[in-house]
Design an enzyme around this catalytic site. Structure first.
Site, PDB file in Angstrom:
ATOM      1  N   SER A 121      -8.099  -0.527   1.464  1.00 53.83           N
ATOM      2  CA  SER A 121      -6.516  -0.359   2.316  1.00 53.83           C
ATOM      3  C   SER A 121      -6.222  -1.155   2.467  1.00 53.83           C
ATOM      4  CB  SER A 121      -6.619   1.075   2.788  1.00 53.83           C
ATOM      5  OG  SER A 121      -5.950   1.165   2.719  1.00 53.83           O
TER       6      SER A 121
ATOM      7  N   ASP B 137      -1.010   6.927  -6.065  1.00 50.01           N
ATOM      8  CA  ASP B 137      -1.475   6.491  -4.644  1.00 50.01           C
ATOM      9  C   ASP B 137       0.205   6.195  -3.595  1.00 50.01           C
ATOM     10  OD1 ASP B 137      -1.811   6.215  -2.234  1.00 50.01           O
ATOM     11  OD2 ASP B 137      -3.357   4.231  -2.856  1.00 50.01           O
TER      12      ASP B 137
ATOM     13  N   HIS C 195      -4.829   8.107  -2.478  1.00 45.78           N
ATOM     14  CA  HIS C 195      -5.472   7.005  -1.609  1.00 45.78           C
ATOM     15  C   HIS C 195      -6.674   7.064  -1.434  1.00 45.78           C
ATOM     16  CE1 HIS C 195      -4.135   3.581   0.759  1.00 45.78           C
ATOM     17  NE2 HIS C 195      -5.203   3.965   1.361  1.00 45.78           N
TER      18      HIS C 195
END
Length: 412
Positions: free
Chosen positions: A220, A346, A375
């Site tokens: 991320s 996502d 995600h």
């Protein structure tokens, strides 16, 4: 009293007779209910096999990197089967921290002094029991970068440490300032665009274990920071390879997606509160330079960044910060083999913002896109507790880079 008992017994008998015959016959005996159940199950199964379980799309800017991945990482060619009962993006994202196990890992913490007088907390897993690499001087090192508010205790980090341990490698987790319990010595935290602390940590790793190969994995925001670092450094890095999971490539698009009503409710507000909690923990040192009361009133990540992050790192506007934080603008300068895993569903990194065309222009880049996974989800199997698709991609790529890295020379 006898009459009352008699009436109650008759009522009970009649009710039992109704439940055992009328309801049973109506639901299953007639076959209507059973047909509905079987029909729904068949339709769900067909939909899953046709629309959910699919092979990922592999995109690369060069044939050499593409064939290397096909040969050394068979997972990139295999069908990804998301968990049958929770393949939807948001469910995968929300369930991952609760469903997946947290392997037991004992870290050795180290605090590294930064140039501005602050300190950076890193957690080492030395893997001194490694059979494949008993000599610590040459034991491969994997640098791990967690997400926005993550630490070395996140399940996805622990899983990568476990995978690295199985391969005989050493791990070191880079914790962003102020998130892992250490004291904040200066009024500065972190952001996706600034890579000074990351550079300090990588230089420290190189000085400590200069003879050991080093690769890195970012998740991320950690992946965004890592991509931005590579874009700035070019060839001037000791990293042999990099893998990035669920990175947000264009921060403007990521923010817009997370500000949609449902995603704002499920994710944005929670992450904003986590960021504010970190600021509150270090309020005595931060309030000397920033309006913390104003920061604590932010309702979204964008508002938090406008009131805190962009100001801290000296950007004229928040748009300037978001532009600098977006890795998509630096991909052309990456000179280290970097594999990127994104899910098309996502909501943190919407599919239209995944930089397919930019990746095609750089032979050092490869992009693996799954239809589902959410995600940092990528759950697979009936009960996805021990391993995920993301874990398998990481393990195969890490092994390929460390042990077959010669195949990645001269990609351009």
């Amino acid at each position: 009293m006898i009459s009352l008992n008699l009436n109650f017994n008759i009522l009970t008998r009649d009710l039992s007779h109704y439940l055992e015959n009328q309801v049973k016959v109506g639901l299953f005996g007639s076959g209507v209910g059973l047909s509905l159940v079987l029909g729904f199950s068949a339709a769900y199964t067909c939909y899953y096999w046709i629309s959910v379980a699919k092979k990922p799309q592999l995109v690369s800017g060069g044939k050499k990197f593409y064939h290397f991945l096909k040969e050394q990482c068979p997972v990139v060619s295999e069908t990804y089967y998301p968990t049958f009962w929770c393949w939807e993006s948001r469910i995968q994202t929300l369930l991952r921290p609760f469903v997946t196990a947290k392997p037991g890992v004992v870290y050795r913490n180290e605090l590294i002094k930064a140039a501005d007088g602050g300190q950076i907390s890193v957690d080492w897993f030395d893997n001194d029991d490694s059979l494949a690499y008993p000599d610590p001087a040459t034991r491969p090192t994997v640098l791990l970068l967690p997400g926005l508010t993550g630490t070395s205790r996140e399940s996805y980090i622990l899983h990568m440490v476990q995978q690295s341990r199985d391969l005989g490698y050493r791990c070191v987790v880079f914790n962003n300032r102020g998130v892992s319990g250490e004291t904040l010595l200066t009024p500065r935290t972190y952001c996706a665009a600034n890579t000074e602390d990351l550079e300090t940590v990588i230089e420290h790793i190189q000085k400590t274990h200069g003879a050991a190969p080093v690769m890195a994995a970012g998740v991320s925001m950690g992946g965004m920071m890592l991509a931005n670092y590579l874009g700035r450094k070019g060839r001037e890095t000791c990293l042999k390879g990099v893998i990035v999971f669920s990175a947000g490539w264009d921060v403007f698009e990521c923010s817009a997606s997370l500000e949609k009503p449902l995603d704002r409710f499920l994710f944005n507000s929670y992450l904003t509160s986590c960021l504010q909690a970190s600021v509150h923990r270090h309020r005595p040192v931060l309030e000397q330079c920033y309006d913390i009361d104003h920061v604590m009133k932010a309702k979204t990540i964008r508002e938090f960044d406008e009131r805190f992050t962009s100001i801290m790192f000296g950007y004229p506007t928040n748009d300037d910060y978001y532009r600098d934080a977006s890795p998509v603008h630096k991909l052309k300068s990456v000179q280290v083999p970097m594999l990127c895993l994104n899910a098309a569903d996502d909501v943190f990194s919407p599919s239209h913002a995944i930089p397919v065309e930019a990746v095609k222009q750089n032979p050092h880049l490869a992009l693996l896109i799954t239809c589902h996974g959410g995600h940092i989800g990528f759950l697979e199997g009936l009960w996805p507790r021990q391993s995920t698709y993301m874990d398998r991609v990481f393990k195969q790529y890490a092994k390929a880079v460390i042990e077959q890295g010669g195949g990645l020379n001269d990609l351009s």
